[in-house]
Scaffold this motif. Structure first.
Motif, PDB file in Angstrom:
ATOM      1  N   TRP A 145       0.796  -1.227   0.000  1.00 19.75           N
ATOM      2  CA  TRP A 145       0.000   0.000   0.000  1.00 19.75           C
ATOM      3  C   TRP A 145       0.828   1.277   0.000  1.00 19.75           C
ATOM      4  N   ARG A 146       2.005   1.283   0.604  1.00 17.09           N
ATOM      5  CA  ARG A 146       2.822   2.505   0.610  1.00 17.09           C
ATOM      6  C   ARG A 146       3.265   2.867  -0.815  1.00 17.09           C
ATOM      7  N   GLU A 147       3.648   1.863  -1.573  1.00 15.80           N
ATOM      8  CA  GLU A 147       4.032   2.091  -2.970  1.00 15.80           C
ATOM      9  C   GLU A 147       2.817   2.520  -3.782  1.00 15.80           C
ATOM     10  N   HIS A 148       1.693   1.894  -3.507  1.00 17.14           N
ATOM     11  CA  HIS A 148       0.439   2.233  -4.196  1.00 17.14           C
ATOM     12  C   HIS A 148       0.088   3.706  -3.983  1.00 17.14           C
ATOM     13  N   ASN A 149       0.104   4.145  -2.722  1.00 13.02           N
ATOM     14  CA  ASN A 149      -0.240   5.535  -2.425  1.00 13.02           C
ATOM     15  C   ASN A 149       0.763   6.512  -3.028  1.00 13.02           C
ATOM     16  N   LYS A 150       2.030   6.115  -3.043  1.00 12.59           N
ATOM     17  CA  LYS A 150       3.070   6.967  -3.628  1.00 12.59           C
ATOM     18  C   LYS A 150       2.812   7.187  -5.116  1.00 12.59           C
ATOM     19  N   PHE A 171      -8.833   5.734  -4.565  1.00 14.89           N
ATOM     20  CA  PHE A 171      -7.624   4.996  -4.923  1.00 14.89           C
ATOM     21  C   PHE A 171      -6.606   4.998  -3.785  1.00 14.89           C
ATOM     22  N   LEU A 172      -6.600   6.081  -3.000  1.00 13.89           N
ATOM     23  CA  LEU A 172      -5.672   6.139  -1.874  1.00 13.89           C
ATOM     24  C   LEU A 172      -6.147   5.213  -0.758  1.00 13.89           C
ATOM     25  N   ILE A 173      -5.209   4.462  -0.189  1.00  8.47           N
ATOM     26  CA  ILE A 173      -5.532   3.573   0.926  1.00  8.47           C
ATOM     27  C   ILE A 173      -5.603   4.404   2.201  1.00  8.47           C
ATOM     28  N   ASP A 174      -6.756   4.388   2.888  1.00 13.44           N
ATOM     29  CA  ASP A 174      -6.904   5.217   4.084  1.00 13.44           C
ATOM     30  C   ASP A 174      -6.195   4.597   5.285  1.00 13.44           C
ATOM     31  N   LYS A 175      -6.079   5.384   6.348  1.00 11.38           N
ATOM     32  CA  LYS A 175      -5.288   4.964   7.510  1.00 11.38           C
ATOM     33  C   LYS A 175      -5.834   3.709   8.187  1.00 11.38           C
ATOM     34  N   LYS A 176      -7.128   3.580   8.232  1.00 12.78           N
ATOM     35  CA  LYS A 176      -7.725   2.407   8.860  1.00 12.78           C
ATOM     36  C   LYS A 176      -7.350   1.139   8.102  1.00 12.78           C
ATOM     37  N   SER A 196       8.509  -9.995  -8.806  1.00 12.92           N
ATOM     38  CA  SER A 196       9.648  -9.454  -8.058  1.00 12.92           C
ATOM     39  C   SER A 196       9.400  -7.990  -7.702  1.00 12.92           C
ATOM     40  N   TYR A 197       8.635  -7.295  -8.533  1.00 15.07           N
ATOM     41  CA  TYR A 197       8.307  -5.899  -8.228  1.00 15.07           C
ATOM     42  C   TYR A 197       7.447  -5.806  -6.970  1.00 15.07           C
ATOM     43  N   THR A 198       6.435  -6.658  -6.893  1.00  9.97           N
ATOM     44  CA  THR A 198       5.599  -6.686  -5.683  1.00  9.97           C
ATOM     45  C   THR A 198       6.459  -6.976  -4.460  1.00  9.97           C
TER      46      THR A 198
END
Length: 231
Positions: A145-150, A171-176, A196-198
């Motif tokens: 999720w950190r890469e996704h949000n970035k 699209f952004l993953i929320d804090k919860k 390998s990217y994942t």
């Protein structure tokens, strides 16, 4: 070895995994949101589009091993989606995923040695499995999720005119959800990544990672495009 496989959508990859585990006689059960037998007489009255969608939820190939954890809700969600009718909150993907996770957590027994769960549908099952000394396998079908949000935030910077659409689409993953996903990862004994990217994106995880294995998803037969008409 006996494995409890849990996947709310019953996609093709999870179906093939269920089929493989069943053939090896190590599948305890396959828990998903909706399980039907398309051969039942009452399905003949459905229109072709809905029947086609229902057909993908037929797991009769693993006999009585498939269990539907949220049959009514998922059936209703499919119908309303096909009819383009707004769905109430209790038919959201989140609610159905939670139903599947809770159902599977109550389905653990002394025969089970491993649970195999997917992202966003594992927390309750893992908590109960840990109490019983059952190994937890976690499949991360998409990037961390950190890469996704970035990626989303970078896209907004490059194309500010897309900001409203990207944010309205959630699209952004929320804090919860971030907290939940990280908890699932922290409880896993093994993570399965499709590329390998994942796997590399998991370096952004703030904690100790378990062992990670990359197992690429399958694909259809490859054809020579020179011999095939594309249109």
């Amino acid at each position: 070895m006996k494995i409890l496989l849990v996947n709310p959508t019953g996609n093709q990859n999870s179906k093939n995994l269920a089929r493989g585990l069943y053939k090896k006689k190590i599948l305890e059960n396959f828990i998903t949101s909706f399980n039907i037998n398309i051969k039942n007489s009452y399905f003949r009255y459905l229109n072709k589009k809905i029947k086609g969608k229902m057909q993908s939820r037929d797991y009769s190939f693993i006999k009585n091993k498939a269990k539907g954890a949220s049959n009514f809700k998922e059936f209703s969600r499919i119908i309303l989606t096909r009819l383009n009718i707004k769905k109430p909150n209790f038919l959201s993907n989140k609610q159905i995923f939670d139903d599947v996770d809770k159902y599977s957590s109550l389905s653990l027994n002394n025969n089970i040695t491993h649970v195999y769960c997917y992202q966003n549908c594992a927390l309750n099952t893992f908590i109960e499995a840990k109490k019983r000394g059952i190994k937890c396998i976690y499949e991360l079908p998409t990037i961390y999720w950190r890469e996704h949000n970035k990626i989303i935030k970078d896209e907004i910077k490059k194309n500010p005119h897309l900001k409203k659409n990207l944010l309205n689409s959630h699209f952004l993953i929320d804090k919860k959800k971030q907290k939940k996903l990280d908890k699932e990862i922290s409880m896993a004994d093994l993570i399965i990544a499709p590329s390998s990217y994942t796997q590399k994106t998991l370096r952004l995880f703030n904690g100790k990672l378990p062992k990670i294995r990359v197992i690429h998803y399958g694909s259809q037969n490859i054809y020579d495009i020179k011999k095939k008409k594309l249109v």
